[in-house]
Design a protein around this motif. Structure first.
Motif, short mmCIF file in Angstrom:
data_model
loop_
_atom_site.label_atom_id
_atom_site.label_comp_id
_atom_site.label_asym_id
_atom_site.label_seq_id
_atom_site.Cartn_x
_atom_site.Cartn_y
_atom_site.Cartn_z
N ARG A 107 0.86 -1.19 0.00
CA ARG A 107 0.00 0.00 0.00
C ARG A 107 0.89 1.23 0.00
O ARG A 107 1.97 1.23 0.57
N GLN B 267 -8.70 7.15 -4.39
CA GLN B 267 -8.68 5.70 -4.18
C GLN B 267 -7.51 5.32 -3.28
O GLN B 267 -6.68 6.15 -2.94
N ASP B 268 -7.42 4.06 -2.88
CA ASP B 268 -6.30 3.56 -2.09
C ASP B 268 -5.22 3.04 -3.04
O ASP B 268 -5.42 2.00 -3.69
N TRP C 156 -2.39 6.04 -10.34
CA TRP C 156 -3.16 6.15 -9.12
C TRP C 156 -4.01 7.40 -9.19
O TRP C 156 -3.57 8.43 -9.71
N ASP D 227 -5.17 12.63 0.23
CA ASP D 227 -6.39 12.61 -0.60
C ASP D 227 -6.44 13.79 -1.56
O ASP D 227 -6.85 13.63 -2.71
N ARG E 189 -12.39 2.31 -2.10
CA ARG E 189 -12.60 2.54 -0.66
C ARG E 189 -13.97 2.11 -0.26
O ARG E 189 -14.91 2.12 -0.92
N SER F 91 -6.02 9.95 -6.51
CA SER F 91 -5.89 10.24 -5.07
C SER F 91 -7.14 9.89 -4.26
O SER F 91 -7.05 9.73 -3.05
N GLU G 294 -5.16 0.56 -7.93
CA GLU G 294 -5.98 1.16 -6.89
C GLU G 294 -6.92 0.12 -6.32
O GLU G 294 -7.26 -0.86 -6.98
N GLU G 295 -7.32 0.36 -5.09
CA GLU G 295 -8.38 -0.41 -4.46
C GLU G 295 -9.50 0.55 -4.14
O GLU G 295 -9.26 1.66 -3.70
N ASP H 232 0.96 5.42 0.80
CA ASP H 232 0.27 6.52 1.46
C ASP H 232 0.41 7.79 0.64
O ASP H 232 1.52 8.28 0.42
N VAL I 252 -2.02 1.18 -4.56
CA VAL I 252 -1.31 -0.07 -4.29
C VAL I 252 -0.29 -0.26 -5.41
O VAL I 252 -0.56 0.04 -6.57
#
Length: 159
Positions: free
Chosen positions: A84, A137-138, A133, A89, A159, A135, A156-157, A86, A140
């Motif tokens: 993951r 989304q999570d 990615w 957002d 949320r 922002s 992305e994962e 960080d 990965v």
């Protein structure tokens, strides 16, 4: 007909309007000063500061994300790594994208003064880096080691 009477002297009750007019002028000057100060700050100083701060946050975020991508590369020839990442957002109050251009991470932001590019220090075993990615989304990073080399994908994962 001429009035030969001498002028009547002013009494204390004849000056009742003077304090009211004085206070009204003082209040008008204060309101004018506050309006001028506010328009100066929000017209030039504050947006410039927000852009500079947003660009600094973007640069730090990209550096941290690049470190996570570099950590994801497995040391063995047949491993799969998923990490993951960080990311904030929002930067400067808006969502943004991070993408790759082969061997670097690029931050695309709606505001033109915010963005960046950080090269990735990857070993020669890495054959491809792709993906992006968003922002909201999570983020990965996945690295798959195969016989032909390591493929790194940004994903992305929800949320």
């Amino acid at each position: 007909m001429s009035d030969d009477r001498p002028p009547r002297p002013l009494l204390g009750t004849d000056r009742a309007v003077t304090p009211v007019v004085g206070k009204a002028l003082e209040a008008a000057i204060v309101v004018l000063f506050i309006g001028l100060l506010t328009s100066t700050l929000f017209g030039g100083v504050v947006p410039g500061y927000r852009s500079a701060a947003g660009d600094a946050v973007a640069e730090r975020s990209l550096s941290g994300a690049a470190a996570r991508v570099e950590q994801a590369v497995p040391a063995t020839e047949s491993a799969t790594v998923r990490l993951r990442v960080d990311l904030p957002d929002t930067i400067r109050g808006e969502h943004y994208h991070v993408r790759t251009d082969g061997r670097a991470l690029v931050l695309d932001h709606p505001h033109g003064a915010v963005g960046g590019r950080v090269p990735l220090a990857l070993p020669d075993s890495v054959t491809a880096v792709d993906g992006s990615w968003y922002s909201a989304q999570d983020p990965v990073v996945r690295a798959n080691a195969t016989a032909s080399g390591v493929v790194v994908r940004l994903g992305e994962e929800r949320r």
